[in-house]
Design a protein around this motif. Structure first.
Motif, PDB file in Angstrom:
ATOM      1  N   LEU A  81      10.393  34.852  38.446  1.00  0.00           N
ATOM      2  CA  LEU A  81       9.103  34.543  37.641  1.00  0.00           C
ATOM      3  C   LEU A  81       8.151  34.780  38.883  1.00  0.00           C
ATOM      4  O   LEU A  81       7.661  34.604  39.246  1.00  0.00           O
ATOM      5  CB  LEU A  81       9.017  33.007  37.374  1.00  0.00           C
ATOM      6  N   ILE A  82       6.922  35.104  37.913  1.00  0.00           N
ATOM      7  CA  ILE A  82       5.420  35.696  38.397  1.00  0.00           C
ATOM      8  C   ILE A  82       4.671  34.164  38.964  1.00  0.00           C
ATOM      9  O   ILE A  82       4.031  33.730  37.188  1.00  0.00           O
ATOM     10  CB  ILE A  82       4.625  36.750  38.295  1.00  0.00           C
ATOM     11  N   ILE A  94      12.295  20.582  13.469  1.00  0.00           N
ATOM     12  CA  ILE A  94      12.299  19.547  13.902  1.00  0.00           C
ATOM     13  C   ILE A  94      14.150  19.336  14.069  1.00  0.00           C
ATOM     14  O   ILE A  94      15.106  18.767  14.409  1.00  0.00           O
ATOM     15  CB  ILE A  94      11.487  18.377  14.265  1.00  0.00           C
ATOM     16  N   LYS A  95      14.448  19.020  12.216  1.00  0.00           N
ATOM     17  CA  LYS A  95      15.656  18.896  11.852  1.00  0.00           C
ATOM     18  C   LYS A  95      17.265  19.699  12.388  1.00  0.00           C
ATOM     19  O   LYS A  95      17.742  18.964  12.811  1.00  0.00           O
ATOM     20  CB  LYS A  95      15.779  18.568  10.451  1.00  0.00           C
ATOM     21  N   ASN A  96      16.839  20.906  11.752  1.00  0.00           N
ATOM     22  CA  ASN A  96      17.472  21.715  12.551  1.00  0.00           C
ATOM     23  C   ASN A  96      17.560  21.835  14.145  1.00  0.00           C
ATOM     24  O   ASN A  96      18.671  21.874  14.676  1.00  0.00           O
ATOM     25  CB  ASN A  96      16.770  23.295  12.020  1.00  0.00           C
ATOM     26  N   MET A  97      16.638  21.522  14.617  1.00  0.00           N
ATOM     27  CA  MET A  97      16.408  21.356  16.455  1.00  0.00           C
ATOM     28  C   MET A  97      18.067  20.645  16.686  1.00  0.00           C
ATOM     29  O   MET A  97      18.634  20.452  17.961  1.00  0.00           O
ATOM     30  CB  MET A  97      15.274  21.420  16.933  1.00  0.00           C
ATOM     31  N   THR A  98      17.734  19.616  16.279  1.00  0.00           N
ATOM     32  CA  THR A  98      18.180  18.277  16.480  1.00  0.00           C
ATOM     33  C   THR A  98      20.162  18.356  16.263  1.00  0.00           C
ATOM     34  O   THR A  98      20.631  17.900  16.614  1.00  0.00           O
ATOM     35  CB  THR A  98      17.531  16.649  16.107  1.00  0.00           C
ATOM     36  N   GLN A  99      20.324  18.441  15.057  1.00  0.00           N
ATOM     37  CA  GLN A  99      21.958  18.682  14.680  1.00  0.00           C
ATOM     38  C   GLN A  99      21.468  20.332  14.560  1.00  0.00           C
ATOM     39  O   GLN A  99      23.454  20.325  14.264  1.00  0.00           O
ATOM     40  CB  GLN A  99      21.364  18.911  13.081  1.00  0.00           C
ATOM     41  N   ALA A 100      21.464  21.300  15.316  1.00  0.00           N
ATOM     42  CA  ALA A 100      22.259  21.774  15.811  1.00  0.00           C
ATOM     43  C   ALA A 100      23.134  22.175  16.977  1.00  0.00           C
ATOM     44  O   ALA A 100      22.819  21.053  17.914  1.00  0.00           O
ATOM     45  CB  ALA A 100      21.510  23.183  16.661  1.00  0.00           C
ATOM     46  N   GLN A 101      24.358  22.729  17.259  1.00  0.00           N
ATOM     47  CA  GLN A 101      24.779  22.085  18.769  1.00  0.00           C
ATOM     48  C   GLN A 101      23.819  23.100  20.021  1.00  0.00           C
ATOM     49  O   GLN A 101      24.203  22.423  21.215  1.00  0.00           O
ATOM     50  CB  GLN A 101      25.833  23.031  18.761  1.00  0.00           C
ATOM     51  N   VAL A 102      23.015  24.300  20.200  1.00  0.00           N
ATOM     52  CA  VAL A 102      22.631  24.612  20.861  1.00  0.00           C
ATOM     53  C   VAL A 102      21.151  24.871  20.562  1.00  0.00           C
ATOM     54  O   VAL A 102      20.871  25.561  19.760  1.00  0.00           O
ATOM     55  CB  VAL A 102      23.010  25.971  21.648  1.00  0.00           C
ATOM     56  N   PHE A 103      20.242  24.715  21.989  1.00  0.00           N
ATOM     57  CA  PHE A 103      18.747  24.652  20.799  1.00  0.00           C
ATOM     58  C   PHE A 103      18.268  25.790  23.113  1.00  0.00           C
ATOM     59  O   PHE A 103      18.487  24.788  23.344  1.00  0.00           O
ATOM     60  CB  PHE A 103      17.530  23.327  21.403  1.00  0.00           C
ATOM     61  N   VAL A 104      17.350  27.009  22.313  1.00  0.00           N
ATOM     62  CA  VAL A 104      17.269  27.325  23.357  1.00  0.00           C
ATOM     63  C   VAL A 104      15.608  28.149  23.635  1.00  0.00           C
ATOM     64  O   VAL A 104      15.144  28.576  22.353  1.00  0.00           O
ATOM     65  CB  VAL A 104      17.538  29.483  23.666  1.00  0.00           C
ATOM     66  N   TYR A 105      14.922  27.597  24.363  1.00  0.00           N
ATOM     67  CA  TYR A 105      13.662  27.958  24.417  1.00  0.00           C
ATOM     68  C   TYR A 105      13.306  28.388  26.201  1.00  0.00           C
ATOM     69  O   TYR A 105      14.490  28.995  26.912  1.00  0.00           O
ATOM     70  CB  TYR A 105      13.296  26.246  24.392  1.00  0.00           C
ATOM     71  N   GLN A 106      12.080  29.278  25.794  1.00  0.00           N
ATOM     72  CA  GLN A 106      11.647  29.799  27.395  1.00  0.00           C
ATOM     73  C   GLN A 106      11.507  28.675  28.649  1.00  0.00           C
ATOM     74  O   GLN A 106      11.964  29.510  29.517  1.00  0.00           O
ATOM     75  CB  GLN A 106      10.599  31.082  27.666  1.00  0.00           C
ATOM     76  N   GLY A 107      10.849  28.359  28.356  1.00  0.00           N
ATOM     77  CA  GLY A 107       9.842  27.374  29.415  1.00  0.00           C
ATOM     78  C   GLY A 107       9.242  28.103  30.143  1.00  0.00           C
ATOM     79  O   GLY A 107       8.468  28.831  29.604  1.00  0.00           O
ATOM     80  N   ALA A 108       8.685  27.720  31.427  1.00  0.00           N
ATOM     81  CA  ALA A 108       7.580  28.308  32.330  1.00  0.00           C
ATOM     82  C   ALA A 108       6.138  28.397  31.452  1.00  0.00           C
ATOM     83  O   ALA A 108       5.537  29.379  31.351  1.00  0.00           O
ATOM     84  CB  ALA A 108       8.188  29.579  32.751  1.00  0.00           C
ATOM     85  N   ALA A 139       2.590  41.388  32.718  1.00  0.00           N
ATOM     86  CA  ALA A 139       2.473  41.413  34.777  1.00  0.00           C
ATOM     87  C   ALA A 139       3.590  41.728  34.707  1.00  0.00           C
ATOM     88  O   ALA A 139       4.225  42.543  35.918  1.00  0.00           O
ATOM     89  CB  ALA A 139       2.671  39.602  34.793  1.00  0.00           C
ATOM     90  N   TYR A 140       5.166  40.949  34.020  1.00  0.00           N
ATOM     91  CA  TYR A 140       6.710  41.677  34.798  1.00  0.00           C
ATOM     92  C   TYR A 140       6.662  42.725  34.380  1.00  0.00           C
ATOM     93  O   TYR A 140       7.869  43.538  35.613  1.00  0.00           O
ATOM     94  CB  TYR A 140       7.692  40.719  33.977  1.00  0.00           C
ATOM     95  N   ASN A 173      -3.337  29.490  38.457  1.00  0.00           N
ATOM     96  CA  ASN A 173      -2.556  27.882  39.190  1.00  0.00           C
ATOM     97  C   ASN A 173      -1.579  28.191  40.040  1.00  0.00           C
ATOM     98  O   ASN A 173      -0.705  28.854  38.975  1.00  0.00           O
ATOM     99  CB  ASN A 173      -2.725  27.511  38.035  1.00  0.00           C
ATOM    100  N   LYS A 174      -1.428  28.592  40.713  1.00  0.00           N
ATOM    101  CA  LYS A 174      -0.155  28.798  42.120  1.00  0.00           C
ATOM    102  C   LYS A 174       0.654  27.849  41.655  1.00  0.00           C
ATOM    103  O   LYS A 174       2.246  28.192  41.727  1.00  0.00           O
ATOM    104  CB  LYS A 174      -0.741  28.576  43.635  1.00  0.00           C
ATOM    105  N   GLU A 175       0.730  26.755  40.529  1.00  0.00           N
ATOM    106  CA  GLU A 175       2.326  25.284  40.440  1.00  0.00           C
ATOM    107  C   GLU A 175       2.375  26.100  39.044  1.00  0.00           C
ATOM    108  O   GLU A 175       3.415  25.700  38.350  1.00  0.00           O
ATOM    109  CB  GLU A 175       1.648  24.187  40.388  1.00  0.00           C
ATOM    110  N   GLU A 176       1.813  26.917  38.189  1.00  0.00           N
ATOM    111  CA  GLU A 176       2.059  27.683  37.172  1.00  0.00           C
ATOM    112  C   GLU A 176       2.312  28.845  37.356  1.00  0.00           C
ATOM    113  O   GLU A 176       2.285  29.802  37.983  1.00  0.00           O
ATOM    114  CB  GLU A 176       0.907  27.472  36.408  1.00  0.00           C
ATOM    115  N   PHE A 177       3.508  29.541  36.733  1.00  0.00           N
ATOM    116  CA  PHE A 177       3.908  30.539  36.235  1.00  0.00           C
ATOM    117  C   PHE A 177       3.985  31.616  34.864  1.00  0.00           C
ATOM    118  O   PHE A 177       3.403  30.679  34.202  1.00  0.00           O
ATOM    119  CB  PHE A 177       5.720  30.381  36.083  1.00  0.00           C
TER     120      PHE A 177
END
Length: 306
Positions: free
Chosen positions: A125-126, A81-95, A206-207, A131-135
Motif C-alpha cells: 500500500l501507498i 445488510i441482510k445479504n451481508m449478515t446471512q452470507a458465509q463470506v464478506f469481502v471489502y477493500q479496506g485501506a 498512484a499504484y 496524511n501519513k497514517e492513511e493509505f
C-alpha cells in the motif's frame, strides 16, 4: 452515541427487510443468497470479479454496488445488510475505501459465523501525502496487488468450503497467471514510451504510476467528487504545458464536465482512464471485465504517452 444509533438502525433495517420480504412487498435485489453454494458478498466490482473467477461454480457472488454507480459515497441499504449478515463470506477493500464497513462489522453479533476478508491486507500500500497514517485505497490498479487480494479471497473460500479447496486453488492459479501476464504487458509497453507524465481527473492511479514509472497530476483528490480550487486548475494547466501533454484522462462513472472544460482551456483532448471502481451497464452487457478494461487503459496510456 452515534455508534449505538447506527447499530440500532442496522438491526431495525434487517428486521424490516425480512418482514417485507415475507410479505412480498420489498424491493428485492436482483442478486440473492443461494442454498448449496458459498454466498460471498463483495463491496465493489473488482472484488466481485476476483471472487467469481476463484469461486467458479461453487460460489454465489453478490456485488453490493450496482453497475454504473460510483462506490466512494455509496452506502448499503437494508437488503444489502441482510445479504451481508446471512452470507458465509464478506469481502471489502479496506485501506479506508468503504467508510461504512467499520460500523457494519461492529454491529455483527458475537456468535456471527460470517468470514470477513479485508482484501487489501498484505498488499503493498501507498501512504497518502495528505496524511501519513492513511493509505491510498486504490490498490487493485496494480495487477501484482490484485494477485495478493485474490489470494486473500481464495484463503477465505477454502476456509468456508474446504471440500472444494483443489478447485479454488486451481482457479486462483489460473487467474493469478492472467494478472501476471497483464503486469508484463504494462511493463513492456509503458517501458517504451517517451513520456512518463499523465494528467487525470481523479487521483486514483498512484499504484499504476508506481509500478510502471509514471507520474500523475490530478484535478481532484482521492475522492472523485472533491472540489478543486482555482490554484489546482492553474497547477494542472501549467503541468500540461510543461510536459507537452496532449490528453487529460477522465473516468466514466463521474461527470467529465470539469475535465473537458480544462482540456478545452489547455487546448488538449480527453481520453478515458478507468479506475475500475465499477462497470457501466453497457460494459457489463458487452462482457467487459477487469482484464479487458485494464488492457484498454494500457492502450490509451500508450497513445497519450507517445
Amino acid at each position: 452515541m452515534i455508534r449505538s444509533k447506527w447499530i440500532m438502525f442496522i438491526t431495525v433495517m434487517v428486521i424490516l427487510s425480512v418482514i417485507l420480504a415475507g410479505c412480498g412487498t420489498a424491493a428485492s435485489s436482483k442478486a440473492k443468497l443461494v442454498e448449496g453454494k458459498v454466498n460471498v458478498v463483495t463491496s465493489f466490482y473488482p472484488l466481485y470479479e476476483f471472487t467469481k473467477a476463484i469461486g467458479g461454480e461453487y460460489v454465489n457472488a453478490i456485488n453490493l454496488v450496482p453497475a454504473g454507480v460510483e462506490p466512494h459515497d455509496w452506502s448499503p441499504k437494508s437488503r444489502d445488510i441482510k445479504n451481508m449478515t446471512q452470507a458465509q463470506v464478506f469481502v471489502y477493500q479496506g485501506a479506508g475505501f468503504e467508510g461504512w464497513v467499520k460500523d457494519f462489522l461492529g454491529s455483527l453479533s458475537p456468535d456471527s459465523t460470517l468470514k470477513v476478508v479485508e482484501a487489501s491486507n498484505g498488499a503493498n500500500l501507498i501512504k497518502t501525502s495528505e496524511n501519513k497514517e492513511e493509505f491510498d485505497p486504490h490498490a487493485w490498479l496494480s495487477p501484482l496487488n490484485a494477485v495478493k487480494m485474490a489470494n486473500n479471497i481464495k484463503t477465505a473460500l477454502i476456509s468456508a468450503d474446504p471440500a472444494h479447496k483443489a478447485a479454488f486453488e486451481q482457479n486462483y492459479a489460473n487467474y493469478a497467471a492472467k494478472l501476471t501476464d497483464l503486469d508484463a504487458r504494462y511493463k513492456k509497453e509503458l517501458g517504451q514510451t517517451s513520456k512518463k507524465e499523465i494528467a487525470v481527473s481523479h487521483q486514483a492511479f498512484a499504484y499504476l504510476c508506481r509500478d510502471y514509472g509514471l507520474t500523475q497530476l490530478s484535478i481532484m483528490g482521492l475522492s472523485p467528487d472533491a472540489e478543486p480550487t482555482a490554484q489546482d486548475l492553474k497547477k494542472m494547466n501549467e503541468y500540461i504545458k510543461a510536459h507537452n501533454l496532449k490528453y487529460i484522462f477522465f473516468e466514466e462513472l463521474v461527470s467529465d464536465k470539469l475535465a473537458k472544460t480544462l482540456a478545452k482551456d489547455a487546448k488538449v483532448d480527453t481520453m478515458v482512464l478507468n479506475p475500475l471502481e465499477g462497470l457501466t451497464e453497457a460494459q457489463v452487457n458487452a462482457g467487459e471485465d477487469y482484464i479487458s478494461i485494464m488492457d484498454k487503459n494500457l492502450k490509451n496510456l500508450v497513445t497519450a504517452l507517445q
